[in-house]
Design an enzyme around this catalytic site. Structure first.
Site, PDB file in Angstrom:
ATOM      1  N   GLY A   8      68.522  73.211   6.815  1.00 60.32           N
ATOM      2  CA  GLY A   8      68.132  71.838   7.125  1.00 60.32           C
ATOM      3  C   GLY A   8      67.329  71.250   5.985  1.00 60.32           C
ATOM      4  O   GLY A   8      66.455  70.399   6.187  1.00 60.32           O
ATOM      5  N   ASP A  34      72.130  73.052   4.116  1.00 62.77           N
ATOM      6  CA  ASP A  34      72.111  71.936   5.053  1.00 62.77           C
ATOM      7  C   ASP A  34      73.394  71.965   5.889  1.00 62.77           C
ATOM      8  O   ASP A  34      74.173  72.926   5.832  1.00 62.77           O
ATOM      9  CB  ASP A  34      71.956  70.609   4.302  1.00 62.77           C
ATOM     10  CG  ASP A  34      71.252  69.559   5.144  1.00 62.77           C
ATOM     11  OD1 ASP A  34      70.023  69.665   5.323  1.00 62.77           O
ATOM     12  OD2 ASP A  34      71.930  68.647   5.642  1.00 62.77           O
ATOM     13  N   GLY A  76      61.385  75.526  13.405  1.00 62.72           N
ATOM     14  CA  GLY A  76      60.617  74.336  13.725  1.00 62.72           C
ATOM     15  C   GLY A  76      61.379  73.349  14.583  1.00 62.72           C
ATOM     16  O   GLY A  76      60.805  72.366  15.057  1.00 62.72           O
ATOM     17  N   PRO A 109      56.499  75.030  18.806  1.00 61.54           N
ATOM     18  CA  PRO A 109      56.621  73.659  19.313  1.00 61.54           C
ATOM     19  C   PRO A 109      56.023  72.647  18.348  1.00 61.54           C
ATOM     20  O   PRO A 109      56.459  71.500  18.294  1.00 61.54           O
ATOM     21  CB  PRO A 109      55.825  73.708  20.621  1.00 61.54           C
ATOM     22  CG  PRO A 109      55.818  75.144  21.023  1.00 61.54           C
ATOM     23  CD  PRO A 109      55.776  75.911  19.730  1.00 61.54           C
ATOM     24  N   ASN A 110      55.011  73.074  17.572  1.00 62.96           N
ATOM     25  CA  ASN A 110      54.360  72.178  16.616  1.00 62.96           C
ATOM     26  C   ASN A 110      53.677  73.020  15.550  1.00 62.96           C
ATOM     27  O   ASN A 110      53.077  74.048  15.856  1.00 62.96           O
ATOM     28  CB  ASN A 110      53.335  71.295  17.336  1.00 62.96           C
ATOM     29  CG  ASN A 110      52.995  70.038  16.556  1.00 62.96           C
ATOM     30  OD1 ASN A 110      52.648  70.101  15.386  1.00 62.96           O
ATOM     31  ND2 ASN A 110      53.098  68.891  17.204  1.00 62.96           N
ATOM     32  N   PHE A 111      53.754  72.563  14.296  1.00 57.08           N
ATOM     33  CA  PHE A 111      53.110  73.277  13.199  1.00 57.08           C
ATOM     34  C   PHE A 111      51.795  72.640  12.762  1.00 57.08           C
ATOM     35  O   PHE A 111      51.110  73.179  11.895  1.00 57.08           O
ATOM     36  CB  PHE A 111      54.049  73.349  11.988  1.00 57.08           C
ATOM     37  CG  PHE A 111      55.115  74.391  12.118  1.00 57.08           C
ATOM     38  CD1 PHE A 111      54.843  75.725  11.868  1.00 57.08           C
ATOM     39  CD2 PHE A 111      56.400  74.046  12.489  1.00 57.08           C
ATOM     40  CE1 PHE A 111      55.826  76.697  11.990  1.00 57.08           C
ATOM     41  CE2 PHE A 111      57.399  75.004  12.611  1.00 57.08           C
ATOM     42  CZ  PHE A 111      57.111  76.330  12.354  1.00 57.08           C
ATOM     43  N   HIS A 138      56.105  59.296  19.505  1.00 53.69           N
ATOM     44  CA  HIS A 138      56.819  59.649  18.283  1.00 53.69           C
ATOM     45  C   HIS A 138      57.618  58.467  17.743  1.00 53.69           C
ATOM     46  O   HIS A 138      57.812  57.465  18.426  1.00 53.69           O
ATOM     47  CB  HIS A 138      57.776  60.824  18.527  1.00 53.69           C
ATOM     48  CG  HIS A 138      57.091  62.149  18.647  1.00 53.69           C
ATOM     49  ND1 HIS A 138      56.497  62.564  19.822  1.00 53.69           N
ATOM     50  CD2 HIS A 138      56.889  63.145  17.750  1.00 53.69           C
ATOM     51  CE1 HIS A 138      55.970  63.770  19.643  1.00 53.69           C
ATOM     52  NE2 HIS A 138      56.204  64.144  18.389  1.00 53.69           N
ATOM     53  N   HIS A 139      58.114  58.643  16.532  1.00 52.05           N
ATOM     54  CA  HIS A 139      59.012  57.677  15.897  1.00 52.05           C
ATOM     55  C   HIS A 139      60.326  57.615  16.681  1.00 52.05           C
ATOM     56  O   HIS A 139      60.717  58.592  17.344  1.00 52.05           O
ATOM     57  CB  HIS A 139      59.274  58.085  14.445  1.00 52.05           C
ATOM     58  CG  HIS A 139      59.818  59.479  14.324  1.00 52.05           C
ATOM     59  ND1 HIS A 139      61.163  59.759  14.405  1.00 52.05           N
ATOM     60  CD2 HIS A 139      59.194  60.669  14.148  1.00 52.05           C
ATOM     61  CE1 HIS A 139      61.348  61.062  14.286  1.00 52.05           C
ATOM     62  NE2 HIS A 139      60.171  61.646  14.127  1.00 52.05           N
ATOM     63  N   LYS A 142      63.375  60.409  16.702  1.00 47.74           N
ATOM     64  CA  LYS A 142      63.301  61.725  17.346  1.00 47.74           C
ATOM     65  C   LYS A 142      64.333  61.797  18.465  1.00 47.74           C
ATOM     66  O   LYS A 142      64.409  60.895  19.302  1.00 47.74           O
ATOM     67  CB  LYS A 142      61.892  61.973  17.893  1.00 47.74           C
ATOM     68  CG  LYS A 142      61.697  63.361  18.486  1.00 47.74           C
ATOM     69  CD  LYS A 142      60.236  63.593  18.846  1.00 47.74           C
ATOM     70  CE  LYS A 142      60.024  64.952  19.492  1.00 47.74           C
ATOM     71  NZ  LYS A 142      60.467  66.074  18.629  1.00 47.74           N
TER      72      LYS A 142
END
EC number: 1.17.1.8
Length: 253
Positions: A8, A34, A76, A109-111, A138-139, A142
């Site tokens: 990715g 990718d 992630g 779930p989150n870094f 969020h933006h 997502k």
């Protein structure tokens, strides 16, 4: 040096991971792949840890392929369910050791350190309040809602309340029509998608006459990179064999 491949690599998060891996003193970029690239290019001969940031629709298959390839994986991508996690555990159970060490998969779930700590604080506070709800913002690009972070937080709140012997939260709502959001393990979770936002979460906890608000804000994706690199180092260390979920597992809390 830890040899890191990124799956990715051209995405919003993946491109930041590529830069972070190149910039760190103890990591080097092995492969940057990718969509459409063959993941079997990644082997223990060229890669110590893979960082996977793609989309929920393909992430499980990517991870299962990488496990079969015999490499450690840091994930992630969100959208993980208990059923998907069980598939990863089953795949890991069939693998052999890597240089005498059991293979590792880590899913976060989150870094962002702020988000991880907010989750921990919510878990600590939950038994002391009658009510708790989660709002994630969020933006609009997502693809999943509610976010994996919000789901993880809701489960943490619910588990803490159950351990404390608390019952259902007070709620006398008679009509809903979707306005009360999703219900995750008895906790209402609300998702906002708005241009200009990045990644944000609020946990609201209430008693009669008082309220506690726990909020974490990530204004730029660079905020996730220290957590990603921490996960890469921990997974490479061999100290966390099998499947590990949540960056809090790597923090001295």
């Amino acid at each position: 040096m830890i040899r890191v491949s990124v799956v990715g690599a051209k995405g919003r998060m993946g491109s930041h991971v590529v830069e972070a891996v190149r910039a760190a003193d103890d990591t080097e970029l092995a492969l940057a792949l990718d969509a459409g690239d063959d993941l079997t290019q990644i082997t223990p001969q060229n890669t110590d840890v893979v960082v996977e940031f793609t989309v929920p629709a393909v992430s499980l298959n990517n991870v299962l392929t990488l496990v079969r390839q015999g490499v450690n994986v840091v994930v992630g991508t969100t959208g993980w369910t208990d059923e998907k996690l069980d598939q990863v555990r089953a795949a890991l159970a069939e693998t052999e050791t890597i240089d005498g060490r059991k293979q590792s998969v880590f899913i976060a779930p989150n870094f962002a350190i702020s988000a991880v700590l907010a989750d921990v604080f919510a878990r600590i506070a939950a038994p002391y309040f009658e009510s708790a709800e989660v709002i994630e913002l969020h933006h609009p690009d997502k693809v999943d809602a509610p976010s994996g972070t919000a789901i993880h937080t809701a489960h943490a709140i619910a588990d803490a309340r159950k351990a404390a012997g608390l019952g259902e939260m007070p709620d006398n709502t008679q009509t809903d029509d979707g306005s009360r959001g999703a219900v995750i393990d008895g906790v209402h979770v609300h998702a906002v998608r708005l241009r200009g936002l990045n990644a944000h979460e609020e946990v609201l906890l209430g008693n009669a006459g008082e309220q506690l608000v726990i909020r974490a804000d990530s204004f730029d994706r660079i905020s996730f990179m220290p957590g990603v690199l921490l996960a890469v180092r921990k997974v490479d260390s061999g100290e966390f064999p099998g499947l590990t979920v949540g960056l809090d597992q790597f923090l001295d809390l």
